[in-house]
Design an enzyme around this catalytic site. Structure first.
Site, PDB file in Angstrom:
ATOM      1  N   TYR A   9     -14.500   6.025 -12.460  1.00 49.84           N
ATOM      2  CA  TYR A   9     -14.538   5.022 -11.512  1.00 49.84           C
ATOM      3  C   TYR A   9     -15.153   4.183 -12.070  1.00 49.84           C
ATOM      4  O   TYR A   9     -14.229   2.777 -12.531  1.00 49.84           O
ATOM      5  CB  TYR A   9     -15.157   5.712 -10.689  1.00 49.84           C
ATOM      6  CG  TYR A   9     -14.938   4.348  -9.317  1.00 49.84           C
ATOM      7  CD1 TYR A   9     -13.909   3.865  -8.306  1.00 49.84           C
ATOM      8  CD2 TYR A   9     -16.444   3.259  -9.069  1.00 49.84           C
ATOM      9  CE1 TYR A   9     -14.188   3.235  -7.695  1.00 49.84           C
ATOM     10  CE2 TYR A   9     -16.584   2.929  -7.924  1.00 49.84           C
ATOM     11  CZ  TYR A   9     -15.168   2.407  -7.170  1.00 49.84           C
ATOM     12  OH  TYR A   9     -15.052   1.281  -6.504  1.00 49.84           O
ATOM     13  N   THR A  44     -16.053   1.162   4.261  1.00 48.01           N
ATOM     14  CA  THR A  44     -14.999   1.525   4.316  1.00 48.01           C
ATOM     15  C   THR A  44     -14.171   2.905   3.947  1.00 48.01           C
ATOM     16  O   THR A  44     -15.326   3.385   3.307  1.00 48.01           O
ATOM     17  CB  THR A  44     -14.074   0.655   2.452  1.00 48.01           C
ATOM     18  OG1 THR A  44     -14.011   1.833   1.920  1.00 48.01           O
ATOM     19  CG2 THR A  44     -14.144  -0.884   2.614  1.00 48.01           C
ATOM     20  N   ASP A  47       0.677  -1.166  -0.179  1.00 42.89           N
ATOM     21  CA  ASP A  47      -0.006   0.233  -0.109  1.00 42.89           C
ATOM     22  C   ASP A  47       1.257   1.615  -0.417  1.00 42.89           C
ATOM     23  O   ASP A  47       2.391   0.628   0.492  1.00 42.89           O
ATOM     24  CB  ASP A  47      -0.601   0.248   1.228  1.00 42.89           C
ATOM     25  CG  ASP A  47      -1.961   1.098   1.080  1.00 42.89           C
ATOM     26  OD1 ASP A  47      -1.947   1.714   0.355  1.00 42.89           O
ATOM     27  OD2 ASP A  47      -3.424  -0.148   1.284  1.00 42.89           O
ATOM     28  N   ASP A 103       3.432   2.139  -4.476  1.00 44.40           N
ATOM     29  CA  ASP A 103       2.246   2.850  -6.105  1.00 44.40           C
ATOM     30  C   ASP A 103       3.199   1.855  -6.672  1.00 44.40           C
ATOM     31  O   ASP A 103       3.138   2.094  -7.704  1.00 44.40           O
ATOM     32  CB  ASP A 103       3.597   4.442  -5.781  1.00 44.40           C
ATOM     33  CG  ASP A 103       2.745   5.019  -6.330  1.00 44.40           C
ATOM     34  OD1 ASP A 103       0.980   4.131  -7.252  1.00 44.40           O
ATOM     35  OD2 ASP A 103       2.203   6.073  -6.638  1.00 44.40           O
TER      36      ASP A 103
HETATM   37  N1  LIG Z   1     -15.797   0.472  -0.972  1.00 45.84           N
HETATM   38  C1  LIG Z   1     -17.224   0.333  -1.315  1.00 45.84           C
HETATM   39  O1  LIG Z   1     -18.387   0.795  -1.553  1.00 45.84           O
HETATM   40  C2  LIG Z   1     -15.898  -0.730  -2.677  1.00 45.84           C
HETATM   41  C3  LIG Z   1     -17.391  -0.707  -3.391  1.00 45.84           C
HETATM   42  C4  LIG Z   1     -16.456  -1.636  -5.011  1.00 45.84           C
HETATM   43  C5  LIG Z   1     -15.207  -1.797  -5.276  1.00 45.84           C
HETATM   44  N2  LIG Z   1     -14.698  -1.029  -4.323  1.00 45.84           N
HETATM   45  C6  LIG Z   1     -12.811  -1.175  -4.765  1.00 45.84           C
HETATM   46  O2  LIG Z   1     -12.548  -2.212  -3.635  1.00 45.84           O
HETATM   47  C7  LIG Z   1     -10.861  -1.676  -3.310  1.00 45.84           C
HETATM   48  C8  LIG Z   1     -10.619  -1.476  -2.560  1.00 45.84           C
HETATM   49  O3  LIG Z   1     -11.388  -0.320  -1.646  1.00 45.84           O
HETATM   50  P1  LIG Z   1     -12.043  -0.022  -0.230  1.00 45.84           P
HETATM   51  O4  LIG Z   1     -13.169   0.599  -0.398  1.00 45.84           O
HETATM   52  O5  LIG Z   1     -11.040  -0.926   0.329  1.00 45.84           O
HETATM   53  O6  LIG Z   1     -11.450   1.635   0.315  1.00 45.84           O
HETATM   54  P2  LIG Z   1      -9.785   1.907   0.761  1.00 45.84           P
HETATM   55  O7  LIG Z   1      -9.496   3.417   0.914  1.00 45.84           O
HETATM   56  O8  LIG Z   1     -10.280   1.662   2.576  1.00 45.84           O
HETATM   57  O9  LIG Z   1      -8.308   1.482   0.907  1.00 45.84           O
HETATM   58  C9  LIG Z   1      -8.162   1.634  -0.525  1.00 45.84           C
HETATM   59  C10 LIG Z   1      -6.660   1.487   0.182  1.00 45.84           C
HETATM   60  O10 LIG Z   1      -5.842   1.564  -1.533  1.00 45.84           O
HETATM   61  C11 LIG Z   1      -4.345   2.771  -1.251  1.00 45.84           C
HETATM   62  N3  LIG Z   1      -4.074   2.673  -2.452  1.00 45.84           N
HETATM   63  C12 LIG Z   1      -4.752   4.310  -3.208  1.00 45.84           C
HETATM   64  N4  LIG Z   1      -4.211   4.042  -4.480  1.00 45.84           N
HETATM   65  C13 LIG Z   1      -3.082   3.567  -4.510  1.00 45.84           C
HETATM   66  C14 LIG Z   1      -1.614   2.944  -5.147  1.00 45.84           C
HETATM   67  N5  LIG Z   1      -1.539   4.187  -6.719  1.00 45.84           N
HETATM   68  N6  LIG Z   1      -0.816   2.413  -4.995  1.00 45.84           N
HETATM   69  C15 LIG Z   1      -1.466   1.478  -3.326  1.00 45.84           C
HETATM   70  N7  LIG Z   1      -1.918   1.689  -2.823  1.00 45.84           N
HETATM   71  C16 LIG Z   1      -2.949   2.519  -3.010  1.00 45.84           C
HETATM   72  C17 LIG Z   1      -5.099   2.986  -0.030  1.00 45.84           C
HETATM   73  O11 LIG Z   1      -3.942   3.613   0.340  1.00 45.84           O
HETATM   74  C18 LIG Z   1      -6.047   2.338   1.248  1.00 45.84           C
HETATM   75  O12 LIG Z   1      -5.151   1.997   1.642  1.00 45.84           O
HETATM   76  C19 LIG Z   1     -11.007  -0.633  -4.740  1.00 45.84           C
HETATM   77  O13 LIG Z   1     -10.151  -1.147  -5.478  1.00 45.84           O
HETATM   78  C20 LIG Z   1     -12.331   0.338  -4.341  1.00 45.84           C
HETATM   79  O14 LIG Z   1     -12.888   0.880  -5.746  1.00 45.84           O
HETATM   80  C21 LIG Z   1     -14.718  -0.462  -2.882  1.00 45.84           C
END
Ligand SMILES: NC(=O)c1ccc[n+]([C@@H]2O[C@H](COP(=O)([O-])OP(=O)(O)OC[C@H]3O[C@@H](n4cnc5c(N)ncnc54)[C@H](O)[C@@H]3O)[C@@H](O)[C@H]2O)c1
Length: 269
Positions: free
Chosen positions: A174, A209, A42, A66
């Site tokens: 998105y 989240t 991360d 990254d």
């Molecule tokens: N929460 C929702 O409702 C939801 C729904 C559908 C899909 N998602 C997807 O689930 C996945 C996880 O999201 P989440 O909800 O856990 O959100 P979150 O923000 O809690 O976690 C996302 C993580 O990705 C990390 N990150 C972002 N850009 C990065 C990069 N360039 N390199 C490395 N790490 C990076 C962030 O630091 C964070 O820790 C994402 O792909 C999101 O699009 C989330």
């Protein structure tokens, strides 16, 4: 040694991007409970997740990564192999809702016209694609190259979204990015189908989240989200992790190129 619940991933090594938070963190914890050692990748510090993995009795390694950097994705897999000798499972969960980073996409959607295609900043669109599509591609192929070298298969799981299939007004970067992840998953699954490396996607619905933090306090945004969620509640990260576990484990050895949708009943209509 471990405190594996069912040992569905006993002795496996998993690499999880976005592992510091939300779905990635819950997946790391669940995988560890099932017997896997976990590499947490991360941009954000991974201490919390490392502690969860260790609490489950497994080994953890945090690698600041990254995923928009090809070199860092390659270095991540190298670090995993240096520490644990191999990689069996990869979960690409790193993602952003908007170019501003982890933020409440629905709040932005609700603020009228803010990111409609006719007005949006192309650089902001590009940034979301860079993280959500190019980042996943670079993660996946670094994992796949290692799994090909190992020669005994593996499981790659991309966190897409139900937004891969549902257009959300105001959220074109998105939605396009997640549709891209879904198609990338299918193409890679085809390309790797005979190697034993399976590539699948998970498309969560609205999940509690940090990415959608505050959505319940935004009446319009929450109503809009629940209007397409028959169960009328947010998903829990652990519920998404359970779907990832299915795809990571030997319970899904004939499944590749699929999008599983833990999404509270979306797509029933
Ligand atoms: N929460 C929702 O409702 C939801 C729904 C559908 C899909 N998602 C997807 O689930 C996945 C996880 O999201 P989440 O909800 O856990 O959100 P979150 O923000 O809690 O976690 C996302 C993580 O990705 C990390 N990150 C972002 N850009 C990065 C990069 N360039 N390199 C490395 N790490 C990076 C962030 O630091 C964070 O820790 C994402 O792909 C999101 O699009 C989330």
């Amino acid at each position: 040694m471990g405190t594996a619940l069912n040992g569905k991933l006993e002795g496996k090594v998993a690499v999880i991007t976005g592992g510091a938070s939300g779905i990635g963190q819950a997946t790391a914890a669940r995988f560890a409970e099932e017997g896997a050692d976990v590499v947490v990748a991360d941009l954000a510090p991974g201490d919390e997740t490392v502690a969860l993995v260790e609490k489950a009795g497994r080994r953890a390694l945090y690698v600041r990564t990254d995923t928009t950097s090809e070199a860092e994705c390659d270095a991540l897999v190298d670090a995993a192999v240096a520490e644990f000798g191999r990689v069996d499972v990869g979960v690409a969960s790193a993602g952003i809702a908007t170019a501003a980073g982890p933020s409440n996409v629905q709040t932005r959607v609700a603020s009228e016209g803010a990111t409609n295609v006719v007005n949006l900043d192309v650089a902001a669109f590009q940034r979301v694609l860079d993280v959500n599509v190019i980042g996943v591609l670079q993660t996946d192929r670094a994992l796949a190259r290692q799994m090909l070298a190992q020669g005994d298969g593996g499981s790659i799981i991309n966190i897409a979204s139900s937004a891969a299939k549902i257009p959300l007004a105001g959220a074109s970067p998105y939605c396009v990015s997640k549709a891209g992840v879904w198609m990338l998953t299918k193409v890679m699954a085809l390309e790797l189908a005979r190697t034993g490396i399976r590539v699948n996607a998970v498309g969560p619905g609205y999940t509690a989240t940090p990415m959608i933090d505050g959505i319940e306090d935004n009446e319009a945004a929450f109503a809009s989200a629940m209007s397409i969620t028959p169960m009328n509640r947010l998903g829990r990260p652990a519920e998404i992790a359970a779907t990832c576990l299915h795809l990571a484990s030997a319970e899904s050895t004939f499944t590749t190129g699929q999008l599983l949708l833990p999404a509270g009943g979306q797509f029933t209509g």
